[in-house]
Design a protein around this motif. Structure first.
Motif, PDB file in Angstrom:
ATOM      1  N   ASP A   1      37.635  41.472  29.456  1.00  5.67           N
ATOM      2  CA  ASP A   1      37.402  40.993  28.085  1.00  5.67           C
ATOM      3  C   ASP A   1      36.225  41.741  27.445  1.00  5.67           C
ATOM      4  O   ASP A   1      35.569  41.231  26.555  1.00  5.67           O
ATOM      5  N   VAL A   2      35.989  42.971  27.942  1.00  9.02           N
ATOM      6  CA  VAL A   2      34.817  43.714  27.442  1.00  9.02           C
ATOM      7  C   VAL A   2      35.279  44.987  26.739  1.00  9.02           C
ATOM      8  O   VAL A   2      36.056  45.781  27.311  1.00  9.02           O
ATOM      9  N   GLU A   3      34.781  45.158  25.507  1.00  7.96           N
ATOM     10  CA  GLU A   3      35.082  46.380  24.755  1.00  7.96           C
ATOM     11  C   GLU A   3      34.085  47.450  25.166  1.00  7.96           C
ATOM     12  O   GLU A   3      32.878  47.202  25.076  1.00  7.96           O
ATOM     13  N   VAL A   4      34.564  48.610  25.634  1.00 10.44           N
ATOM     14  CA  VAL A   4      33.592  49.612  26.067  1.00 10.44           C
ATOM     15  C   VAL A   4      33.825  50.934  25.341  1.00 10.44           C
ATOM     16  O   VAL A   4      34.969  51.326  25.096  1.00 10.44           O
ATOM     17  N   PRO A   5      32.724  51.614  25.005  1.00 11.08           N
ATOM     18  CA  PRO A   5      32.878  52.913  24.339  1.00 11.08           C
ATOM     19  C   PRO A   5      33.231  54.034  25.317  1.00 11.08           C
ATOM     20  O   PRO A   5      33.097  53.872  26.533  1.00 11.08           O
ATOM     21  N   THR A   6      33.648  55.172  24.778  1.00 10.15           N
ATOM     22  CA  THR A   6      33.921  56.363  25.589  1.00 10.15           C
ATOM     23  C   THR A   6      32.666  56.743  26.368  1.00 10.15           C
ATOM     24  O   THR A   6      31.561  56.639  25.854  1.00 10.15           O
ATOM     25  N   GLY A   7      32.839  57.168  27.606  1.00 10.80           N
ATOM     26  CA  GLY A   7      31.702  57.658  28.402  1.00 10.80           C
ATOM     27  C   GLY A   7      30.964  56.563  29.149  1.00 10.80           C
ATOM     28  O   GLY A   7      29.955  56.839  29.791  1.00 10.80           O
ATOM     29  N   THR A   8      31.467  55.314  29.108  1.00  9.70           N
ATOM     30  CA  THR A   8      30.772  54.226  29.824  1.00  9.70           C
ATOM     31  C   THR A   8      30.916  54.408  31.340  1.00  9.70           C
ATOM     32  O   THR A   8      32.000  54.707  31.839  1.00  9.70           O
ATOM     33  N   LEU A   9      29.811  54.208  32.036  1.00 15.89           N
ATOM     34  CA  LEU A   9      29.851  54.252  33.508  1.00 15.89           C
ATOM     35  C   LEU A   9      30.338  52.911  34.018  1.00 15.89           C
ATOM     36  O   LEU A   9      29.767  51.872  33.667  1.00 15.89           O
ATOM     37  N   VAL A  10      31.370  52.938  34.849  1.00 13.13           N
ATOM     38  CA  VAL A  10      31.948  51.685  35.343  1.00 13.13           C
ATOM     39  C   VAL A  10      31.879  51.690  36.872  1.00 13.13           C
ATOM     40  O   VAL A  10      32.523  52.518  37.517  1.00 13.13           O
ATOM     41  N   PHE A  11      31.069  50.805  37.408  1.00 15.82           N
ATOM     42  CA  PHE A  11      30.958  50.697  38.873  1.00 15.82           C
ATOM     43  C   PHE A  11      31.890  49.601  39.357  1.00 15.82           C
ATOM     44  O   PHE A  11      31.683  48.420  39.060  1.00 15.82           O
ATOM     45  N   ASN A  12      32.912  49.987  40.113  1.00 16.16           N
ATOM     46  CA  ASN A  12      33.881  49.015  40.629  1.00 16.16           C
ATOM     47  C   ASN A  12      33.417  48.557  42.012  1.00 16.16           C
ATOM     48  O   ASN A  12      33.330  49.373  42.933  1.00 16.16           O
ATOM     49  N   LEU A  13      33.113  47.272  42.137  1.00 17.64           N
ATOM     50  CA  LEU A  13      32.666  46.733  43.432  1.00 17.64           C
ATOM     51  C   LEU A  13      33.902  46.329  44.224  1.00 17.64           C
ATOM     52  O   LEU A  13      34.596  45.375  43.883  1.00 17.64           O
ATOM     53  N   MET A  14      34.149  47.054  45.320  1.00 16.32           N
ATOM     54  CA  MET A  14      35.419  46.933  46.021  1.00 16.32           C
ATOM     55  C   MET A  14      35.484  45.731  46.963  1.00 16.32           C
ATOM     56  O   MET A  14      36.543  45.371  47.440  1.00 16.32           O
ATOM     57  N   ARG A  15      34.319  45.155  47.298  1.00 17.63           N
ATOM     58  CA  ARG A  15      34.335  44.157  48.361  1.00 17.63           C
ATOM     59  C   ARG A  15      34.156  42.728  47.893  1.00 17.63           C
ATOM     60  O   ARG A  15      34.496  41.800  48.621  1.00 17.63           O
TER      61      ARG A  15
END
Ligand code: HEM
Length: 483
Positions: A363-377
């Motif tokens: 539900d988050v609008e993000v601009p181009t170039g945003t760093l997205v850290f996916n927490l896998m655990r």
């Protein structure tokens, strides 16, 4: 009835600025909270505090951290068009003077590199590499026979096993660290991953302005590695020239990749081959060795599971004169143990990406170039997603198990939630090879030896140490010959 009442309410979107964030300091943000080798744990701790979406500030950088597995799976699948690996990774790689390979590449270059890597992992080729894997496993067995009753530095030996396997497969070069002591290239390669991890997190890129002694040592290591890989590529070409039949049946990853590069429309040259060989060396060693070390420490902590696994391996493999891929692929309980240990101890507990366009994530609008850290655990260890999530219970992976009959939903979800090899178009291309290596090592260990002990420092649970991959700290193993 008014139209207002029947209209479906649009979900309210949030912006990055609306998301919670741990309290930080001016200019540097949360940098002081970060200890590089515990970075993953800090993010997991914050995700329990702030929820599935929050923002971490590292100097001028804003990291959107996500722990909802469904959203993560969608992000990973939305490549290459929606997300790249981060620009920072590409810059760190370049600053260090490393050739780009399939892991760090993006866009069109990645597509070409990926095709080349996949050609090397085609099942027929993996079959051709298998005898080399058996040879390395036999050497590990001999090494362990010489260490009976004394402490084995578990990770160091498992690294020798994966280094010898991958170097053999990657170059057709028998470095034999298991029998001949330390390998020069390896000692240089060992410096690269921790440096990439630290530099990726650094707020100020000082090495662009001055070099500390450790940076100069790193430069020397990179130069050695690059020169060695160039030599290997030249030798690979020479072998193909002398033995043209290897074009049809390459005996290692390097030959398979040179073949792929030489296809008329590949758009690849020897620098690209070198970049991919380096990537295989880096991506294929710590990952598999650490995954095996975690598996062994979890089995030792769960004796009845270890006994069940031992029973499966001995009943199915005793009397076999040699290992075969078919036999190894018929070990369901071992498969379940490997999956379960990678659920609790994924060696890649975060996958950082960067958005290539404006988008809505969850539900988050993000601009181009945003760093997205996916927490896998995070979701993999939550009781709300997986029953008794903290428990090491391989049974949950076996579809024939009683648990599966009674909790079908839970079983299918564990497979969806735990993604130790990533997902989507950039899923780990070495996963079948890695699983095969893990299975052959476990088959050898548990059919030839009895484990006497596996211990971590101070008799505690092993600590997690992150240096691009997550390793257990200081495991020692003692073996006895099988009764
Ligand atoms: C248990 C062992 C291993 C684990 C847990 C592991 C895990 C991963 C993960 C999580 C990724 C990122 C996937 C994504 O972005 O969705 C990855 C990528 C990759 N892995 Fe592995 N890996 C393992 C072994 C290997 C081996 C043995 C090789 C090769 C010899 C290898 C080669 C690669 C490469 C080339 C990529 C980059 C793929 C791309 O970006 O297209 N890995 N691995």
């Amino acid at each position: 009835m008014s139209t207002d009442q029947t209209a479906v309410a649009e979900p309210m979107l949030r912006r990055l600025a609306d998301l919670p964030s741990p309290k930080g300091l001016p200019l540097i943000g949360n940098a002081l909270d970060i200890v590089p080798h515990l970075f993953h744990q800090k993010l997991e701790q914050w995700s329990r505090e702030f929820g599935a979406y929050f923002v971490v500030k590292l100097g001028a950088r804003r990291l959107l951290v996500i722990s909802d597995h469904q959203v993560i799976a969608k992000n990973l699948r939305e490549r290459p068009d929606g997300f790249d690996r981060t620009q920072r990774l590409a810059e760190t790689w370049k600053d260090m003077g490393l050739q780009v390979g399939v892991f760090g590449a993006n866009g069109e270059v990645w597509k070409k590199m990926r095709r080349m890597a996949m050609s090397a992992f085609d099942p027929a080729h993996v079959k051709a590499y298998f005898p080399a894997m058996i040879k390395v496993t036999d050497r590990l067995e001999s090494r362990w026979k010489k260490s009976l009753g004394s402490d084995i530095d578990l990770q160091a030996d498992l690294m020798r096993f994966t280094v010898d396997t991958i170097t053999g497969l990657a170059f057709g070069h028998d470095v034999n660290t298991l029998e001949s002591g330390d390998d020069i290239i390896q000692s240089h390669l060992d410096k690269i991953f921790p440096a990439v991890h630290k530099r990726n997190l650094a707020v100020f890129r000082y090495w662009r302005y001055f070099r500390l002694p450790s940076d100069r040592a790193l430069d020397r290591s990179v130069a050695e590695v690059n020169a060695a890989i160039d030599r290997f590529v030249a030798q690979g070409r020479e072998r193909l020239r002398q033995h043209p039949e290897l074009r049809q049946h390459p005996s290692n990853l390097l030959e398979a990749m040179i073949n792929a590069a030489d296809q008329g429309d590949s758009g690849l040259n020897d620098n690209d081959v070198a970049g991919n060989v380096l990537t295989m060396l880096l991506a294929g060693e710590d990952t598999t060795a650490n995954s095996l070390a975690w598996l062994l420490s979890l089995l030792w902590a769960n004796p009845s599971t270890l006994a069940t696994l031992q029973q499966e391996l001995r009943s199915k493999l005793d009397g076999e004169t040699s290992y075969s891929i078919d036999k190894l692929n018929d070990l369901d309980y071992l498969d379940a143990c490997i999956n379960e240990s990678m659920r609790l101890k994924p060696v890649a507990p975060m996958i950082p990406l960067q958005t290539l366009k404006e988008m809505v994530i969850g539900d988050v609008e993000v601009p181009t170039g945003t760093l997205v850290f996916n927490l896998m655990r995070r979701d993999s260890v939550e009781d709300s997603h997986i029953p008794n999530a903290a428990q090491f219970d391989p049974q949950r992976w076996l579809s024939t198990s009683e648990a599966a009959q009674t909790a079908g939903q839970a079983i299918s979800s564990v497979k969806r939630i735990s993604m130790p090899f990533g997902a989507g178009p950039r899923i780990c291309p070495g996963r079948y090879l890695a699983l095969l290596e893990m299975k052959i090592a476990m088959a050898m260990l548990l059919t030839r030896f009895d484990i006497d002990s596996i211990t971590a420092p101070n008799g505690k649970e092993p600590e997690e140490h992150m240096a691009f991959t997550m390793a257990p700290v200081g495991l020692k193993m003692r073996l006895k010959l099988r009764k």
